[in-house]
Design an enzyme around this catalytic site. Sequence first.
Site, PDB file in Angstrom:
ATOM      1  N   ASP A  31       0.852  -1.191   0.000  1.00  0.00           N
ATOM      2  CA  ASP A  31       0.000   0.000   0.000  1.00  0.00           C
ATOM      3  C   ASP A  31       0.887   1.240   0.000  1.00  0.00           C
ATOM      4  O   ASP A  31       1.624   1.479   0.956  1.00  0.00           O
ATOM      5  CB  ASP A  31      -0.879  -0.053   1.264  1.00  0.00           C
ATOM      6  CG  ASP A  31      -2.020   0.941   1.191  1.00  0.00           C
ATOM      7  OD1 ASP A  31      -1.935   1.887   0.391  1.00  0.00           O
ATOM      8  OD2 ASP A  31      -2.995   0.769   1.951  1.00  0.00           O
ATOM      9  N   ASP A 122      -2.683   2.358  -6.134  1.00  0.00           N
ATOM     10  CA  ASP A 122      -1.740   2.410  -5.006  1.00  0.00           C
ATOM     11  C   ASP A 122      -1.773   1.190  -4.096  1.00  0.00           C
ATOM     12  O   ASP A 122      -1.200   1.223  -3.015  1.00  0.00           O
ATOM     13  CB  ASP A 122      -1.988   3.677  -4.183  1.00  0.00           C
ATOM     14  CG  ASP A 122      -3.233   3.555  -3.335  1.00  0.00           C
ATOM     15  OD1 ASP A 122      -4.200   2.946  -3.808  1.00  0.00           O
ATOM     16  OD2 ASP A 122      -3.224   4.058  -2.204  1.00  0.00           O
ATOM     17  N   GLU A 123      -2.431   0.134  -4.519  1.00  0.00           N
ATOM     18  CA  GLU A 123      -2.607  -1.017  -3.641  1.00  0.00           C
ATOM     19  C   GLU A 123      -2.552  -2.311  -4.426  1.00  0.00           C
ATOM     20  O   GLU A 123      -3.108  -2.374  -5.524  1.00  0.00           O
ATOM     21  CB  GLU A 123      -3.998  -0.933  -3.010  1.00  0.00           C
ATOM     22  CG  GLU A 123      -4.020  -0.875  -1.508  1.00  0.00           C
ATOM     23  CD  GLU A 123      -5.447  -0.798  -1.024  1.00  0.00           C
ATOM     24  OE1 GLU A 123      -6.109  -1.837  -1.059  1.00  0.00           O
ATOM     25  OE2 GLU A 123      -5.867   0.303  -0.638  1.00  0.00           O
TER      26      GLU A 123
END
Length: 385
Positions: A31, A122-123
Amino acid sequence: MLTFLFFIKVDRFAMELEKSRNLSNTIVHVDMDAFYAAVEMRDNPELKDKPIAVGSMSMLSTSNYHARRFGVRAAMPGFIAKRLCPQLIIVPPNFDKYRAVSQEVKEILADYDPDFMAMSLDEAYLNITKHLEERQHWPEDKRRYLSQMGNSADDDMPSKEVDVLCEQDRAISPLLFEDSPPDLQPLQGNSGEQNNPQILHNSVVFGTSAEEVVKEIRFRIKQKTTLTASAGIAPNTMLAKICSDKNKPNGQYQVIPNRQAVMNFIKDLPIRKVSGIGKVTEKMLKALGVVTCTELYQQRALLSLLFSETSWHYFLHVSLGLGSTHLARDGERKSMSIERTFSELSKAEEQYSLCQELCRDLAQDLQKEGLKCDLRNLVVPGDCI
DNA sequence: GCGGATCAC
DNA sequence: TATGGTGATCCGC
């Protein structure tokens, strides 16, 4: 007596779940920290040390940690955030740029799991089980990386071996690569060390454990993008996701793969932390006196009466610390939709033309993906309002 | 099968 | 001035 019978039914299922508990996979959830805001700060030094958020006056996507101290959060309207923090700088989003940075990160992740699952820009989840097996036979040089040593405190450097090949070079070149740096490759062999001047920099060797692998991933992300990431390591996705939040920002956490460690981790965990349990479910369960995972387990018989089968099955999974041990293949898109928020006072004609606009835009989106969409068939029925 | 509710990002 | 947009799943009808 009746409750007793339900306990029998529920507990029989719980025992089956327990029998099928699988601790043999190593799942990682990566993350990026305050991703959009971090990219903006990286590319505009003016924004350093200032509270910033990415979004608009009506909605913020993310805020940096400075802004969070004022209570400014993602999914908060910008004008509210401004009241909490008048100095807040709101930066309009640059999604193309975020996509490009995200791509750089994904290239690193693919080295550890070619089938990793990206949840957003973003993950991502990785299953590094196979990588870990192979890595056990890797020589040190295959796990060695050049270190830029630009920044001061790198708290998550590999615990053991930090090789310093040339101490002085630190001062000469704090950054190895200036523009468009190539991805850092492990140094192959030691044949080139005398010839290649680049190798006269500090190098770092990462170990063979899961923790070391994840430190290596985060190290490479930092080197390549100048951004920090947090990560969680666990035997399933549900736990890994929660772990990645535990030492955020720029940290990692592992739940070691044995039953006792899992149950310990779960014990006092608020159910709201679990992906899939949102505001509404939290409230419903709270009304039944359920806030933690332990309480979720204790109320299992009651829950089996009040909720659907899929729901209480899911609750039982959660309360036993169970989750997916394999990453579902990224399937094809199942639908495409469009929606827009508009004022309540819109007149009927305005709503009609809005409807047409939505149809046109959706048709465009469909065509962009190469899906068939005959614009001539786009007729909005008059009674659709 | 459809639409509403819920959830994640 | 002003509280998003997209995709997925589940559930009750």
